[in-house]
Design an enzyme around this catalytic site. Sequence first.
Site, PDB file in Angstrom:
ATOM      1  N   GLY A  81       0.843  -1.057  -0.253  1.00 11.32           N
ATOM      2  CA  GLY A  81       0.042  -0.202  -0.132  1.00 11.32           C
ATOM      3  C   GLY A  81       0.885   1.177  -0.003  1.00 11.32           C
ATOM      4  O   GLY A  81       1.984   1.343   0.383  1.00 11.32           O
TER       5      GLY A  81
ATOM      6  N   GLN B 119       2.883  10.117   1.804  1.00 15.14           N
ATOM      7  CA  GLN B 119       3.958   9.405   1.500  1.00 15.14           C
ATOM      8  C   GLN B 119       4.756   9.712   0.480  1.00 15.14           C
ATOM      9  O   GLN B 119       6.187   9.604   0.358  1.00 15.14           O
ATOM     10  CB  GLN B 119       4.006   7.662   1.470  1.00 15.14           C
ATOM     11  CG  GLN B 119       3.610   7.190   2.825  1.00 15.14           C
ATOM     12  CD  GLN B 119       3.371   5.659   2.748  1.00 15.14           C
ATOM     13  OE1 GLN B 119       2.622   5.168   2.197  1.00 15.14           O
ATOM     14  NE2 GLN B 119       4.559   4.928   3.154  1.00 15.14           N
TER      15      GLN B 119
ATOM     16  N   CYS C  58       6.404  -0.580   6.591  1.00 15.48           N
ATOM     17  CA  CYS C  58       6.002   0.683   5.927  1.00 15.48           C
ATOM     18  C   CYS C  58       7.159   1.176   5.141  1.00 15.48           C
ATOM     19  O   CYS C  58       8.393   1.044   5.244  1.00 15.48           O
ATOM     20  CB  CYS C  58       5.731   1.682   7.023  1.00 15.48           C
ATOM     21  SG  CYS C  58       5.199   3.345   6.168  1.00 15.48           S
ATOM     22  N   LEU C  59       6.743   1.422   3.794  1.00  9.13           N
ATOM     23  CA  LEU C  59       7.836   2.013   2.789  1.00  9.13           C
ATOM     24  C   LEU C  59       8.617   3.131   3.252  1.00  9.13           C
ATOM     25  O   LEU C  59       9.631   3.398   2.684  1.00  9.13           O
ATOM     26  CB  LEU C  59       6.974   2.148   1.578  1.00  9.13           C
ATOM     27  CG  LEU C  59       6.488   0.980   0.648  1.00  9.13           C
ATOM     28  CD1 LEU C  59       5.876   1.349  -0.657  1.00  9.13           C
ATOM     29  CD2 LEU C  59       7.801  -0.035   0.262  1.00  9.13           C
TER      30      LEU C  59
ATOM     31  N   HIS D 201      -3.532   0.708   7.992  1.00 12.27           N
ATOM     32  CA  HIS D 201      -2.557   1.005   7.992  1.00 12.27           C
ATOM     33  C   HIS D 201      -2.452   2.467   6.868  1.00 12.27           C
ATOM     34  O   HIS D 201      -1.855   3.556   7.381  1.00 12.27           O
ATOM     35  CB  HIS D 201      -1.256  -0.127   7.698  1.00 12.27           C
ATOM     36  CG  HIS D 201       0.170   0.625   7.184  1.00 12.27           C
ATOM     37  ND1 HIS D 201       0.989   0.241   7.973  1.00 12.27           N
ATOM     38  CD2 HIS D 201       0.695   1.515   6.469  1.00 12.27           C
ATOM     39  CE1 HIS D 201       2.287   0.746   7.507  1.00 12.27           C
ATOM     40  NE2 HIS D 201       1.890   1.634   6.604  1.00 12.27           N
ATOM     41  N   GLU D 202      -2.947   2.183   5.941  1.00  9.28           N
ATOM     42  CA  GLU D 202      -2.712   3.189   4.800  1.00  9.28           C
ATOM     43  C   GLU D 202      -4.036   4.486   5.438  1.00  9.28           C
ATOM     44  O   GLU D 202      -3.520   5.639   5.121  1.00  9.28           O
ATOM     45  CB  GLU D 202      -3.385   2.560   3.526  1.00  9.28           C
ATOM     46  CG  GLU D 202      -2.405   1.861   2.970  1.00  9.28           C
ATOM     47  CD  GLU D 202      -0.915   2.150   3.155  1.00  9.28           C
ATOM     48  OE1 GLU D 202      -0.598   3.287   2.850  1.00  9.28           O
ATOM     49  OE2 GLU D 202      -0.006   1.227   3.119  1.00  9.28           O
TER      50      GLU D 202
ATOM     51  N   HIS E 175      -2.145   6.633   7.709  1.00  7.08           N
ATOM     52  CA  HIS E 175      -1.206   7.604   7.062  1.00  7.08           C
ATOM     53  C   HIS E 175      -2.132   8.883   6.864  1.00  7.08           C
ATOM     54  O   HIS E 175      -1.298  10.098   6.946  1.00  7.08           O
ATOM     55  CB  HIS E 175      -0.802   7.083   5.784  1.00  7.08           C
ATOM     56  CG  HIS E 175       0.599   6.174   5.957  1.00  7.08           C
ATOM     57  ND1 HIS E 175       1.740   6.837   6.377  1.00  7.08           N
ATOM     58  CD2 HIS E 175       0.624   4.822   5.653  1.00  7.08           C
ATOM     59  CE1 HIS E 175       2.474   5.955   6.231  1.00  7.08           C
ATOM     60  NE2 HIS E 175       2.023   4.583   5.781  1.00  7.08           N
TER      61      HIS E 175
HETATM   62 NI    NI Z   1       3.011   2.880   5.539  1.00 10.55          NI
END
Ligand code: NI
Length: 152
Positions: free
Chosen positions: A46, A51, A89-90, A131-132, A135
Amino acid sequence: MAKLKILKVGDEALRKVCRPVENITPRVLQLLDDMVETMRAADGVGLAAPQVGILRRIVVIETPDEGLFELINPKIIAYSGEQISEEGCLSVPGRWGTTKRPMHVTVRALNRKGETIDVTGSGLLAKAFCHELDHLDGKLYIDVAIKMDSVD
Ligand code: NI
């Protein structure tokens, strides 16, 4: 399409509350395309707009079993159960943590055509929704992790 730069933890854009999308303009559609390309190139499940430095309520998610979701102004409208599992997480490269998330989550959002859709996911997809969407409110999973592991 273009691959975008993914911001890392410490960047203040990751801590902002994002604004809703008012109109699904060509720019929003281009952003969705670019976010999908960026997520795939980074091998992520995701990616949320903050981000990549865009403070708008947009996320993309792709799982092997359920395929691709492009969600605009998403909101969790129902959840149940519990799962304790690994999460990454990226924007937090090289680290993993253990989180507690609902096992089943239903999200209401607009799709790229501006239609309201309800999507229900379990397991990995439910975790990705949580999670997304976090953000979009400036929250990272490291804030809620029960335990953090470093693989560096
Ligand atoms: Ni993330």
